[in-house]
Design a protein around this motif. Structure first.
Motif, PDB file in Angstrom:
ATOM      1  N   TYR A  39     -15.549  71.888  82.158  1.00 48.97           N
ATOM      2  CA  TYR A  39     -14.155  71.582  81.806  1.00 48.97           C
ATOM      3  C   TYR A  39     -13.693  72.398  80.607  1.00 48.97           C
ATOM      4  N   GLY A  40     -14.506  72.403  79.543  1.00 47.11           N
ATOM      5  CA  GLY A  40     -14.130  73.187  78.367  1.00 47.11           C
ATOM      6  C   GLY A  40     -14.101  74.673  78.653  1.00 47.11           C
ATOM      7  N   ALA A  41     -15.018  75.147  79.527  1.00 44.62           N
ATOM      8  CA  ALA A  41     -15.091  76.579  79.821  1.00 44.62           C
ATOM      9  C   ALA A  41     -13.869  77.086  80.580  1.00 44.62           C
ATOM     10  N   VAL A  42     -13.251  76.217  81.397  1.00 39.89           N
ATOM     11  CA  VAL A  42     -12.092  76.666  82.188  1.00 39.89           C
ATOM     12  C   VAL A  42     -10.766  76.121  81.654  1.00 39.89           C
ATOM     13  N   MET A  43     -10.807  75.287  80.608  1.00 37.91           N
ATOM     14  CA  MET A  43      -9.570  74.686  80.130  1.00 37.91           C
ATOM     15  C   MET A  43      -8.497  75.718  79.769  1.00 37.91           C
TER      16      MET A  43
ATOM     17  N   THR B  63      -6.736  63.686  77.157  1.00 36.58           N
ATOM     18  CA  THR B  63      -6.841  62.388  77.833  1.00 36.58           C
ATOM     19  C   THR B  63      -7.826  62.468  78.999  1.00 36.58           C
ATOM     20  N   ILE B  64      -7.751  63.542  79.781  1.00 38.39           N
ATOM     21  CA  ILE B  64      -8.669  63.695  80.916  1.00 38.39           C
ATOM     22  C   ILE B  64     -10.109  63.840  80.424  1.00 38.39           C
ATOM     23  N   GLY B  65     -10.293  64.543  79.304  1.00 35.60           N
ATOM     24  CA  GLY B  65     -11.627  64.623  78.721  1.00 35.60           C
ATOM     25  C   GLY B  65     -12.166  63.259  78.358  1.00 35.60           C
ATOM     26  N   SER B  66     -11.292  62.368  77.880  1.00 31.50           N
ATOM     27  CA  SER B  66     -11.711  61.012  77.546  1.00 31.50           C
ATOM     28  C   SER B  66     -11.958  60.191  78.802  1.00 31.50           C
ATOM     29  N   TRP B  67     -11.202  60.456  79.881  1.00 27.56           N
ATOM     30  CA  TRP B  67     -11.495  59.768  81.150  1.00 27.56           C
ATOM     31  C   TRP B  67     -12.925  60.073  81.594  1.00 27.56           C
ATOM     32  N   THR B  68     -13.336  61.326  81.427  1.00 25.29           N
ATOM     33  CA  THR B  68     -14.696  61.703  81.810  1.00 25.29           C
ATOM     34  C   THR B  68     -15.714  60.875  81.052  1.00 25.29           C
ATOM     35  N   THR B  69     -15.553  60.806  79.740  1.00 18.37           N
ATOM     36  CA  THR B  69     -16.531  60.107  78.927  1.00 18.37           C
ATOM     37  C   THR B  69     -16.408  58.585  79.068  1.00 18.37           C
ATOM     38  N   PHE B  70     -15.203  58.085  79.400  1.00 17.77           N
ATOM     39  CA  PHE B  70     -15.072  56.662  79.697  1.00 17.77           C
ATOM     40  C   PHE B  70     -15.831  56.337  80.988  1.00 17.77           C
ATOM     41  N   GLY B  71     -15.737  57.241  81.972  1.00 20.01           N
ATOM     42  CA  GLY B  71     -16.544  57.074  83.179  1.00 20.01           C
ATOM     43  C   GLY B  71     -18.028  57.081  82.861  1.00 20.01           C
TER      44      GLY B  71
ATOM     45  N   GLY C  36      -3.273  64.203  88.143  1.00 21.77           N
ATOM     46  CA  GLY C  36      -3.739  62.868  88.509  1.00 21.77           C
ATOM     47  C   GLY C  36      -5.023  62.916  89.312  1.00 21.77           C
ATOM     48  N   PRO C  37      -5.034  63.601  90.464  1.00 22.83           N
ATOM     49  CA  PRO C  37      -6.285  63.719  91.225  1.00 22.83           C
ATOM     50  C   PRO C  37      -7.402  64.411  90.436  1.00 22.83           C
ATOM     51  N   PHE C  38      -7.017  65.393  89.603  1.00 27.71           N
ATOM     52  CA  PHE C  38      -8.043  66.061  88.805  1.00 27.71           C
ATOM     53  C   PHE C  38      -8.691  65.068  87.840  1.00 27.71           C
ATOM     54  N   GLY C  39      -7.863  64.231  87.200  1.00 30.39           N
ATOM     55  CA  GLY C  39      -8.401  63.218  86.295  1.00 30.39           C
ATOM     56  C   GLY C  39      -9.317  62.244  87.010  1.00 30.39           C
ATOM     57  N   VAL C  40      -8.971  61.875  88.253  1.00 30.65           N
ATOM     58  CA  VAL C  40      -9.834  60.992  89.038  1.00 30.65           C
ATOM     59  C   VAL C  40     -11.187  61.657  89.281  1.00 30.65           C
ATOM     60  N   GLY C  41     -11.147  62.957  89.590  1.00 34.38           N
ATOM     61  CA  GLY C  41     -12.390  63.683  89.814  1.00 34.38           C
ATOM     62  C   GLY C  41     -13.274  63.706  88.582  1.00 34.38           C
TER      63      GLY C  41
END
Length: 453
Positions: free
Chosen positions: A40-44, A62-70, A112-117
């Motif tokens: 994620y960081g490499a392609v951001m 926010t999406i980065g935090s979704w990852t770590t919340f998961g 949205g779908p990216f965040g779900v992924g």
């Protein structure tokens, strides 16, 4: 002469070489963990430039935090499911889930779908690290826990370097989506190997009542045969008892300090992994140079883990972690200044030496605080609570970036390093206070010898 049926088979010595197959398989799993986290960081920067996706810096944080919340949910869920599936199958499930999440990201048509992924990826990633750490520490030879843990964690940074290489080569040529397609490889490569070759934990087998299988695995790898004291208790009551054990008198104060140190360490790890390229780009460095810093800091991480593991086996994981946290804070403050490119690469590399292994030595320090039967629960909670730092880090830096204050991210990292150093440094004193039940001044006046670490 034929040995009698009751005679035990010859046992190999319990050395790092005899357990190397287990370490190697866990190394491979954690390699893909590091690759998935760092992708994620490499392609951001490329994603932020993709107008069709519509990603803003605030969304990215926010999406980065979704990852770590998961990851937080995944870590807690894995502990419950391990009772039924065992560590081996849960590890396989974790790798499979984050591979599916990467495929969802590659196919996503909007944020949205990216965040779900990324959330799905986090579910798989959250369970993987504590499972691998618990397995490796269980199989590690005596007095080699820190070295073996450090060796395992080099794979995380090797995976991070692989992700950065994909970000530098594949993303500009074919687009950022193809980098996420590469994140599906773990399901193809690692899963078959883990299913075929990885043994189950002897302690878990014993807890499930499978004494013969537990002894067979222990004998095959030269481990001491597990006892009821070393086996984690199964079921909800067992997990509750394991959590209560983390607050027995000699660890009741050390446990929250380990949690705080892990919070700071994972804030640093995931904040840097997610935001370093964009922060450096905002500081005036070019796109390729900014992404290359992620490669360099992970290379430093590999060197640091090899140094930290050997140093911790000699001087104690607590001391090493505390010093490494302080040096990380110093490196973060140096990065705030816009240095010449060569000097910046050097500072980034040296900061990587300290940053990642400071957190890994927090994990290694749990071995000096918790007994064998508490190790998995202790690691799980140190990792799980630390995940809140992993949630806060990407979100906080994203909020700073959205307001144009990326440089404050380096100050945030420095503060996290200092707080982490204080927290982990207080662990031996907290254990002495817990054992004696006396104020610190009395314990110190009595000349209580410090615990290992």
């Amino acid at each position: 002469m034929t040995p009698s049926p009751t005679s035990p088979a010859p046992r190999p010595p319990h050395t790092l070489r005899t357990v190397l197959p287990v370490v190697a398989l866990c190394w491979l799993a954690v390699f893909f963990d590091g690759m998935d986290v760092t992708i994620y960081g490499a392609v951001m920067p490329h994603m932020l430039d993709d107008s069709g996706l519509g990603l803003t810096p605030a969304d990215a944080g926010t999406i980065g935090s979704w990852t770590t919340f998961g990851m937080l949910i995944g870590a807690l869920t894995a502990g419950n499911l391990t009772d039924w599936l065992g560590r081996r199958l849960m590890l396989v499930a974790s790798v499979s889930v984050f591979s599916v999440g990467s495929a969802v990201c590659a196919l996503a048509g909007g944020i949205g779908p990216f965040g779900v992924g990324r959330f799905v990826s986090g579910l798989g990633l959250g369970g993987l690290m504590p499972l691998c750490l618990a397995l490796v520490m269980e199989f590690a030879p005596p007095r080699r826990a820190a070295l073996t843990t450090g060796l395992l964690m080099t794979s995380y940074h090797a995976g991070g370097m692989a992700a950065t290489g994909l970000g530098l080569t594949l993303a500009p040529a074919a687009g950022w989506r193809w980098v996420f397609w590469a994140g599906v490889l773990p399901a193809v490569v690692a899963v078959p190997l883990l299913l075929a070759l990885l043994p189950e934990s002897p302690g878990v087998l014993l807890a499930r009542g499978e004494r013969e299988q537990a002894d067979a695995v222990a004998d095959r790898y030269g481990l001491p045969r597990p006892t009821a004291v070393a086996a984690p208790a199964a079921g909800a009551k067992g997990r509750l008892a394991a959590v209560r054990a983390l607050f027995r008198p000699d660890s009741r104060w050390a446990t929250p300090l380990l949690w705080l140190a892990s919070f700071c360490g994972l804030l640093l790890v995931y904040g840097v992994s997610t935001w370093l390229p964009q922060m450096m780009r905002a500081s005036g460095y070019g796109l390729n140079s900014s992404v290359s810093f992620l490669l360099v800091i992970n290379a430093g991480g590999i060197v640091g883990l090899l140094i930290a593991g050997r140093t911790a086996d000699r001087f104690g994981a607590v001391r090493v972690s505390a010093i490494w946290f302080v040096l990380t804070a110093a490196g973060a403050l140096l990065l705030k200044a816009h240095l010449p490119l060569g000097a910046t690469y050097a500072v980034v590399a040296v900061t990587g030496v300290w940053l990642f292994s400071a957190q890994v030595m927090v994990y290694a320090a749990t071995d000096t605080v918790y007994r064998g039967s508490e190790r998995a629960a202790g690691l799980g909670w140190v990792t799980g609570v630390g995940r809140t730092g992993a949630v806060v880090g990407p979100w906080l830096i994203g909020a700073l970036a959205d307001s144009g204050n990326e440089s404050w991210g380096f100050t945030t990292f420095a503060l996290a390093g200092l707080v982490g150093a204080v927290a982990i440094a207080l662990v031996p004193l907290a254990r002495r206070i817990g054992r004696s039940g006396a104020p610190a001044t009395v314990a110190l006046a009595a000349g209580a010898s410090p615990s290992k670490g």
